[in-house]
Design a protein around this motif. Structure first.
Motif, PDB file in Angstrom:
ATOM      1  N   PRO A  23       0.849  -1.144   0.077  1.00 49.68           N
ATOM      2  CA  PRO A  23      -0.229  -0.114   0.036  1.00 49.68           C
ATOM      3  C   PRO A  23       0.785   1.236  -0.171  1.00 49.68           C
ATOM      4  O   PRO A  23       0.490   2.322  -0.682  1.00 49.68           O
ATOM      5  CB  PRO A  23      -0.723  -0.073   1.432  1.00 49.68           C
ATOM      6  N   LEU A  24       2.018   1.215   0.798  1.00 48.03           N
ATOM      7  CA  LEU A  24       2.880   2.347   0.637  1.00 48.03           C
ATOM      8  C   LEU A  24       3.337   2.525  -0.665  1.00 48.03           C
ATOM      9  O   LEU A  24       3.583   3.827  -1.141  1.00 48.03           O
ATOM     10  CB  LEU A  24       4.023   2.449   1.784  1.00 48.03           C
ATOM     11  N   THR A  25       3.763   1.854  -1.299  1.00 47.36           N
ATOM     12  CA  THR A  25       4.294   1.829  -2.727  1.00 47.36           C
ATOM     13  C   THR A  25       3.386   2.167  -3.596  1.00 47.36           C
ATOM     14  O   THR A  25       3.616   3.097  -4.259  1.00 47.36           O
ATOM     15  CB  THR A  25       4.967   0.347  -3.237  1.00 47.36           C
ATOM     16  N   ILE A  26       2.077   1.829  -3.493  1.00 50.70           N
ATOM     17  CA  ILE A  26       1.218   2.225  -4.443  1.00 50.70           C
ATOM     18  C   ILE A  26       0.700   3.761  -4.231  1.00 50.70           C
ATOM     19  O   ILE A  26       0.591   4.581  -5.087  1.00 50.70           O
ATOM     20  CB  ILE A  26      -0.264   1.420  -4.173  1.00 50.70           C
ATOM     21  N   ALA A  27       0.748   4.051  -2.823  1.00 48.38           N
ATOM     22  CA  ALA A  27       0.468   5.411  -2.402  1.00 48.38           C
ATOM     23  C   ALA A  27       1.545   6.522  -2.684  1.00 48.38           C
ATOM     24  O   ALA A  27       1.228   7.425  -3.554  1.00 48.38           O
ATOM     25  CB  ALA A  27       0.382   5.499  -1.014  1.00 48.38           C
ATOM     26  N   PHE A  28       2.805   5.886  -2.965  1.00 45.05           N
ATOM     27  CA  PHE A  28       3.926   6.704  -3.339  1.00 45.05           C
ATOM     28  C   PHE A  28       3.895   6.801  -4.927  1.00 45.05           C
ATOM     29  O   PHE A  28       4.004   8.062  -5.451  1.00 45.05           O
ATOM     30  CB  PHE A  28       5.168   6.183  -2.608  1.00 45.05           C
ATOM     31  N   ALA A  29       3.649   5.976  -5.523  1.00 42.25           N
ATOM     32  CA  ALA A  29       3.589   6.002  -7.004  1.00 42.25           C
ATOM     33  C   ALA A  29       2.445   6.841  -7.426  1.00 42.25           C
ATOM     34  O   ALA A  29       2.446   7.611  -8.335  1.00 42.25           O
ATOM     35  CB  ALA A  29       3.426   4.759  -7.661  1.00 42.25           C
ATOM     36  N   THR A  30       1.346   6.746  -6.893  1.00 35.39           N
ATOM     37  CA  THR A  30       0.245   7.608  -7.157  1.00 35.39           C
ATOM     38  C   THR A  30       0.589   9.146  -6.860  1.00 35.39           C
ATOM     39  O   THR A  30       0.368   9.932  -7.766  1.00 35.39           O
ATOM     40  CB  THR A  30      -0.914   7.274  -6.366  1.00 35.39           C
ATOM     41  N   ILE A  31       1.171   9.235  -5.647  1.00 36.04           N
ATOM     42  CA  ILE A  31       1.503  10.717  -5.551  1.00 36.04           C
ATOM     43  C   ILE A  31       2.371  11.320  -6.242  1.00 36.04           C
ATOM     44  O   ILE A  31       2.449  12.405  -6.877  1.00 36.04           O
ATOM     45  CB  ILE A  31       2.114  10.749  -4.090  1.00 36.04           C
ATOM     46  N   VAL A  32       3.443  10.691  -6.855  1.00 32.37           N
ATOM     47  CA  VAL A  32       4.633  11.074  -7.749  1.00 32.37           C
ATOM     48  C   VAL A  32       3.907  11.151  -9.173  1.00 32.37           C
ATOM     49  O   VAL A  32       4.201  12.212  -9.658  1.00 32.37           O
ATOM     50  CB  VAL A  32       5.806  10.043  -7.663  1.00 32.37           C
TER      51      VAL A  32
END
Length: 64
Positions: A23-32
């Motif tokens: 979930p943190l990877t998905i959130a980071f990728a979405t924000i970027v």
């Protein structure tokens, strides 16, 4: 404090890391991705605005 939590069994570093990695990877990728799209749109908009002002200046100098 972290030593107290580790000793009480309420805090397991390995468990927290394994659960939150995806979930943190998905959130980071979405924000970027959203940031890059917004930055790109602002950049393109600024270039279009600068080009239109330049063209207006050329047209005004020709019309004189």
């Amino acid at each position: 404090m972290s030593q107290h939590l580790a000793n009480s069994g309420l805090y397991d570093e390995g468990l927290i890391d394994r659960r939150n990695a995806r979930p943190l990877t998905i959130a980071f990728a979405t924000i970027v991705t959203v940031w890059m799209l917004a930055f790109g749109l602002v950049s393109v908009s600024a270039q279009i605005n600068a080009q239109s002002q330049h063209m207006a200046g050329i047209a005004a100098s020709i019309a004189k």
